[in-house]
Design a protein around this motif. Structure first.
Motif, PDB file in Angstrom:
ATOM      1  N   PRO A 246       0.801  -1.227   0.000  1.00 21.73           N
ATOM      2  CA  PRO A 246       0.000   0.000   0.000  1.00 21.73           C
ATOM      3  C   PRO A 246       0.842   1.288   0.000  1.00 21.73           C
ATOM      4  CG  PRO A 246      -0.934  -1.567   1.534  1.00 21.73           C
ATOM      5  CD  PRO A 246       0.370  -2.139   1.049  1.00 21.73           C
ATOM      6  N   CYS A 247       2.084   1.230   0.492  1.00 19.70           N
ATOM      7  CA  CYS A 247       2.948   2.416   0.527  1.00 19.70           C
ATOM      8  C   CYS A 247       3.550   2.733  -0.841  1.00 19.70           C
ATOM      9  CB  CYS A 247       4.067   2.238   1.546  1.00 19.70           C
ATOM     10  SG  CYS A 247       5.403   1.159   0.992  1.00 19.70           S
ATOM     11  N   GLY A 248       3.426   1.802  -1.785  1.00 22.24           N
ATOM     12  CA  GLY A 248       3.996   2.005  -3.115  1.00 22.24           C
ATOM     13  C   GLY A 248       5.238   1.162  -3.359  1.00 22.24           C
ATOM     14  N   GLY A 249       5.748   0.505  -2.334  1.00 28.41           N
ATOM     15  CA  GLY A 249       6.911  -0.370  -2.482  1.00 28.41           C
ATOM     16  C   GLY A 249       6.518  -1.740  -3.004  1.00 28.41           C
ATOM     17  N   ARG A 250       7.492  -2.631  -3.079  1.00 29.59           N
ATOM     18  CA  ARG A 250       7.246  -4.004  -3.542  1.00 29.59           C
ATOM     19  C   ARG A 250       7.498  -4.973  -2.403  1.00 29.59           C
ATOM     20  NH1 ARG A 250       4.367  -4.644  -7.807  1.00 29.59           N
ATOM     21  NH2 ARG A 250       5.386  -6.554  -8.370  1.00 29.59           N
ATOM     22  N   LEU A 251       6.684  -6.021  -2.340  1.00 30.52           N
ATOM     23  CA  LEU A 251       6.845  -7.046  -1.315  1.00 30.52           C
ATOM     24  C   LEU A 251       7.825  -8.106  -1.785  1.00 30.52           C
ATOM     25  CD1 LEU A 251       3.133  -7.494  -0.210  1.00 30.52           C
ATOM     26  CD2 LEU A 251       4.895  -6.130   0.885  1.00 30.52           C
ATOM     27  N   LYS A 252       8.701  -8.524  -0.883  1.00 28.05           N
ATOM     28  CA  LYS A 252       9.697  -9.551  -1.164  1.00 28.05           C
ATOM     29  C   LYS A 252       9.453 -10.719  -0.215  1.00 28.05           C
ATOM     30  CE  LYS A 252      14.615 -10.431  -0.993  1.00 28.05           C
ATOM     31  NZ  LYS A 252      15.883  -9.982  -0.457  1.00 28.05           N
TER      32      LYS A 252
ATOM     33  N   ASP B  90       6.936  -3.092   6.394  1.00 31.47           N
ATOM     34  CA  ASP B  90       5.771  -3.833   6.884  1.00 31.47           C
ATOM     35  C   ASP B  90       5.862  -5.287   6.457  1.00 31.47           C
ATOM     36  OD1 ASP B  90       4.687  -1.645   8.113  1.00 31.47           O
ATOM     37  OD2 ASP B  90       3.101  -1.321   6.633  1.00 31.47           O
ATOM     38  N   GLU B  91       5.354  -6.180   7.317  1.00 29.80           N
ATOM     39  CA  GLU B  91       5.364  -7.608   7.030  1.00 29.80           C
ATOM     40  C   GLU B  91       3.941  -8.133   6.927  1.00 29.80           C
ATOM     41  OE1 GLU B  91       7.580  -9.489  10.120  1.00 29.80           O
ATOM     42  OE2 GLU B  91       9.485  -8.795   9.336  1.00 29.80           O
ATOM     43  N   TYR B  92       3.734  -9.053   6.009  1.00 29.87           N
ATOM     44  CA  TYR B  92       2.434  -9.670   5.786  1.00 29.87           C
ATOM     45  C   TYR B  92       2.619 -11.183   5.779  1.00 29.87           C
ATOM     46  CZ  TYR B  92       1.353  -4.957   4.243  1.00 29.87           C
ATOM     47  OH  TYR B  92       1.207  -3.603   4.192  1.00 29.87           O
ATOM     48  N   LEU B  93       1.696 -11.885   6.443  1.00 24.62           N
ATOM     49  CA  LEU B  93       1.746 -13.342   6.486  1.00 24.62           C
ATOM     50  C   LEU B  93       0.753 -13.906   5.476  1.00 24.62           C
ATOM     51  CD1 LEU B  93       1.733 -13.948  10.335  1.00 24.62           C
ATOM     52  CD2 LEU B  93       3.680 -14.127   8.806  1.00 24.62           C
TER      53      LEU B  93
ATOM     54  N   VAL C 283       7.143 -15.128   4.839  1.00 22.76           N
ATOM     55  CA  VAL C 283       6.665 -13.784   5.160  1.00 22.76           C
ATOM     56  C   VAL C 283       6.914 -12.897   3.945  1.00 22.76           C
ATOM     57  CG1 VAL C 283       7.037 -11.793   6.665  1.00 22.76           C
ATOM     58  CG2 VAL C 283       7.216 -14.080   7.613  1.00 22.76           C
ATOM     59  N   SER C 284       5.957 -12.020   3.642  1.00 26.70           N
ATOM     60  CA  SER C 284       6.155 -10.988   2.616  1.00 26.70           C
ATOM     61  C   SER C 284       6.545  -9.719   3.339  1.00 26.70           C
ATOM     62  CB  SER C 284       4.869 -10.737   1.830  1.00 26.70           C
ATOM     63  OG  SER C 284       4.539 -11.846   1.068  1.00 26.70           O
ATOM     64  N   LYS C 285       7.677  -9.117   2.958  1.00 24.68           N
ATOM     65  CA  LYS C 285       8.152  -7.902   3.610  1.00 24.68           C
ATOM     66  C   LYS C 285       8.369  -6.821   2.559  1.00 24.68           C
ATOM     67  CE  LYS C 285      11.519  -6.194   6.901  1.00 24.68           C
ATOM     68  NZ  LYS C 285      12.607  -6.533   7.786  1.00 24.68           N
ATOM     69  N   CYS C 286       7.884  -5.609   2.873  1.00 21.85           N
ATOM     70  CA  CYS C 286       8.037  -4.482   1.948  1.00 21.85           C
ATOM     71  C   CYS C 286       9.461  -3.955   2.025  1.00 21.85           C
ATOM     72  CB  CYS C 286       7.050  -3.377   2.294  1.00 21.85           C
ATOM     73  SG  CYS C 286       7.198  -1.933   1.232  1.00 21.85           S
ATOM     74  N   LYS C 287      10.066  -3.739   0.867  1.00 16.36           N
ATOM     75  CA  LYS C 287      11.422  -3.208   0.803  1.00 16.36           C
ATOM     76  C   LYS C 287      11.460  -1.735   1.197  1.00 16.36           C
ATOM     77  CE  LYS C 287      12.701  -6.214  -3.039  1.00 16.36           C
ATOM     78  NZ  LYS C 287      13.176  -6.233  -4.424  1.00 16.36           N
ATOM     79  N   LYS C 288      10.331  -1.031   1.010  1.00 17.69           N
ATOM     80  CA  LYS C 288      10.294   0.410   1.242  1.00 17.69           C
ATOM     81  C   LYS C 288       9.948   0.767   2.701  1.00 17.69           C
ATOM     82  CE  LYS C 288       8.208   4.596  -0.707  1.00 17.69           C
ATOM     83  NZ  LYS C 288       7.262   5.092  -1.711  1.00 17.69           N
ATOM     84  N   CYS C 289       8.822   0.255   3.214  1.00 23.80           N
ATOM     85  CA  CYS C 289       8.365   0.657   4.555  1.00 23.80           C
ATOM     86  C   CYS C 289       8.675  -0.373   5.640  1.00 23.80           C
ATOM     87  CB  CYS C 289       6.868   0.956   4.548  1.00 23.80           C
ATOM     88  SG  CYS C 289       5.815  -0.482   4.288  1.00 23.80           S
TER      89      CYS C 289
END
Length: 72
Positions: free
Chosen positions: A9-15, A41-44, A33-39
């Motif tokens: 949502p911040c505009g970054g990409r999830l890795k 944030d982590e998503y499961l 885990v998906s983690k945003c390179k920019k902000c």
């Protein structure tokens, strides 16, 4: 499970990463885990969230409800 790099949502990409997950003091193990390179944030994903849910239920920490307080 297909690992797609969704946008954050911040505009970054999830890795995708394998990371040790600890929630509420309970070690849930090494999970995807998906983690945003920019902000940061982590998503499961769904399968990782199920494991976390099972571990927290076993520790009696899932579904804790608030107590009703009455003022007089």
């Amino acid at each position: 499970m297909e690992k797609i790099a969704y946008p954050c949502p911040c505009g970054g990409r999830l890795k995708w990463e394998n990371k040790k997950v600890v929630r509420e003091g309970v070690d849930c193990g090494l999970l995807d885990v998906s983690k945003c390179k920019k902000c940061g944030d982590e998503y499961l994903p769904e399968n990782s969230m199920r494991i976390v849910e099972q571990k927290l239920k076993a520790a009696d920490l899932w579904g804790i409800e608030r107590k009703e307080i009455k003022f007089w």
